[in-house]
Design an enzyme around this catalytic site. Structure first.
Site, short mmCIF file in Angstrom:
data_model
loop_
_atom_site.label_atom_id
_atom_site.label_comp_id
_atom_site.label_asym_id
_atom_site.label_seq_id
_atom_site.Cartn_x
_atom_site.Cartn_y
_atom_site.Cartn_z
N HIS A 94 0.84 -1.25 -0.14
CA HIS A 94 -0.07 0.08 -0.01
C HIS A 94 0.94 1.33 0.14
O HIS A 94 2.21 1.38 0.06
CB HIS A 94 -1.01 -0.01 1.18
CG HIS A 94 -0.18 -0.02 2.51
ND1 HIS A 94 0.41 0.96 2.94
CD2 HIS A 94 -0.19 -0.89 3.61
CE1 HIS A 94 0.79 0.49 4.29
NE2 HIS A 94 0.45 -0.56 4.49
N CYS A 124 3.37 -4.78 6.44
CA CYS A 124 3.18 -4.61 5.15
C CYS A 124 4.13 -4.15 4.31
O CYS A 124 5.45 -3.67 5.10
CB CYS A 124 2.08 -3.43 4.96
SG CYS A 124 0.42 -4.02 5.81
#
Length: 470
Positions: A153, A161
């Site tokens: 992202h 992430c």
């Protein structure tokens, strides 16, 4: 041709709306038709590069991630049917240590092979745009590994992430979207601790995760010698790459991650090329070890890494566990970083010996790989056809010590969430203009597709679009 545009947007709305229902890094559900961020076109300069590299805008893509180098690569299928490197993006932030994700809350970014479908594309992420890695896959699950909503992202903020800048994820997202429009049902994400070179394998030879890393290197080698997306299966708690049915078999082998491997073969042209690469890599690794190449320190206490391009733009910025790779192709002379670095960015915590090294003599005992045969995966004919007993679960034994549970994958309380797009022009970021694309490696001189490759699907086939979500 103008009449096709509304239908195209509507198709994207139906196909990607499911991704907006994801939690954690994501926001509220909204129709993609009203989401300008998710519909940003591929930048004109990148379209020109796609054309120059003999690719189609809507041809299949493949994504590779390397933690230590803090790089994300987008590969694209050219008109010969093979994949070539389109562009390399510096990663703004990743968290955890080198090694696979083991449990929810360990802050680890996943490693392994994952499949990204249209339903995993999230146009309403709180982190600008995102796609779900698909962790845990069948291999992760059979080992009892847990975790959820591990994403690629924007926003340069990570709790497990791979975080890019908003401008970067907008570009990557648009490339994935166009590949789906072209008929690709899913694109592959390959996530590695580092580039699987002899130097890195030698430096990390004593890491307890080495058996797992040797296993996923198998898939890396398949891709590098064929320039095709390797087919991925699981059995006996291990990865299997490019498996096809054995001669005289009446049906394709059926794989179960926790069960005994079925009878299968790997095509000779693939098996021979991979075996030769493995022999060369292992010989070079052995030479480096014999010359006394220092061993990388384990358990540094540093939380993840950041590409040096971004760290150089921050006061006292640290790259953490990230190191530049040879021939990286990036320059620190950029007037600004490739994308907007948000004010709340949290660079890796500095340490007195950042990713230090220890002498070989003081290193812990070397971890053994699941397969100790000198010829690697393809050294035994029995193994080549998937025969023999179940392999020992050597990957599950090297689990790190428990850590504090991570909080839900949401924005930090000190940072206000981004407002939803209420106007057609809201939420847009300027396209990247400074990041140079890496040169594409030469493709193998081979005319036919190799087993396991994704065929090129005609981009004008309405029925083929987004069929993965049916």
């Amino acid at each position: 041709m103008n009449y096709r545009l509304p239908a195209r947007v509507l198709i994207a709305s139906v196909a990607l709306a499911a991704g907006a229902m994801l939690a954690g890094c994501n926001g509220d559900d909204i129709s993609l038709a009203n989401n300008t961020k998710a519909n940003q076109p591929v930048p004109a300069r990148l379209v020109a590069e796609i054309t120059a590299k003999d690719m189609d805008l809507q041809s299949p893509i493949l994504v590779r991630v390397f933690k230590q180098e803090a790089e994300l690569e987008v590969w694209k299928q050219d008109r010969s049917g093979r994949f070539a490197l389109l562009k390399t993006y510096p990663i703004c932030r990743w968290s955890g240590d080198l090694g696979p994700k083991i449990r929810e809350g360990d802050r680890q970014a996943p490693e392994g092979f994952y499949s990204i479908t249209p339903a995993q594309m999230n146009p309403r992420s709180l982190y600008y745009l995102s796609f779900n890695t698909g962790f845990p896959n069948a291999f992760d699950k059979v080992l009892g590994r847990t975790g959820s909503e591990l994403m690629v992202h924007g926003d340069c903020s990570s709790r497990g992430c791979y975080a890019m800048t908003d401008e970067q994820i907008a570009e990557i997202y648009s490339l994935g979207r166009e590949s789906f429009f072209g008929g690709q049902r899913a694109f592959q994400l390959q996530a590695y601790p580092f580039r699987m070179t002899p130097v890195n394998m030698a430096r990390h030879r004593n890491n307890p995760h080495m058996p797992f890393w040797k296993m996923i290197k198998e898939g890396n080698d398949h891709f590098e010698v064929t320039r095709q997306e390797p087919r991925v299966d699981f059995c006996e708690k291990k990865y299997v790459f490019d498996a096809v049915k054995a001669p005289n078999a009446t049906r394709d082998p059926v794989f179960d991650a926790g069960a005994k491997c079925p009878v299968y073969i790997v095509p000779d042209e693939v098996a021979d090329a991979v075996r030769e690469k493995q022999r060369e890599d292992e010989a070079q690794t052995a030479r480096l070890i014999a010359k006394g190449l220092p061993v990388a320190r384990i358990n540094t206490g540093i939380d993840g890494g950041m590409h040096k391009i971004f760290a150089a733009k921050l006061p006292n910025g640290s790259t953490g566990l990230s190191e530049g790779s040879e021939g990286q192709g990036f320059s620190l002379a950029f007037s600004h970083a490739p994308g907007t670095i948000p004010p709340h960015v949290n660079p890796p915590r500095a340490a007195s010996e950042e990713f230090g090294i220890v002498p070989s003599a003081a290193a812990p005992q070397v971890a053994t790989a699941p397969n100790t045969q000198s010829d690697g995966f393809f050294g035994s004919p029995a193994r080549k056809v998937g025969l023999g007993g179940a392999a020992a679960d050597t990957t599950a034994s090297a689990q790190p010590a428990p850590v504090k549970p991570k909080v839900a994958e949401v924005k930090a309380l000190a940072v206000a969430p981004k407002a939803p797009d209420t106007k057609q022009t809201a939420g847009l970021k300027p396209s990247l203009s400074d990041s140079p694309a890496a040169a594409a490696p030469a493709a193998l001189a081979k005319d036919d597709l190799v087993a396991g490759a994704q065929p090129i699907v005609s981009s004008n086939s309405f029925d083929s679009r987004f069929s993965a979500i049916r």
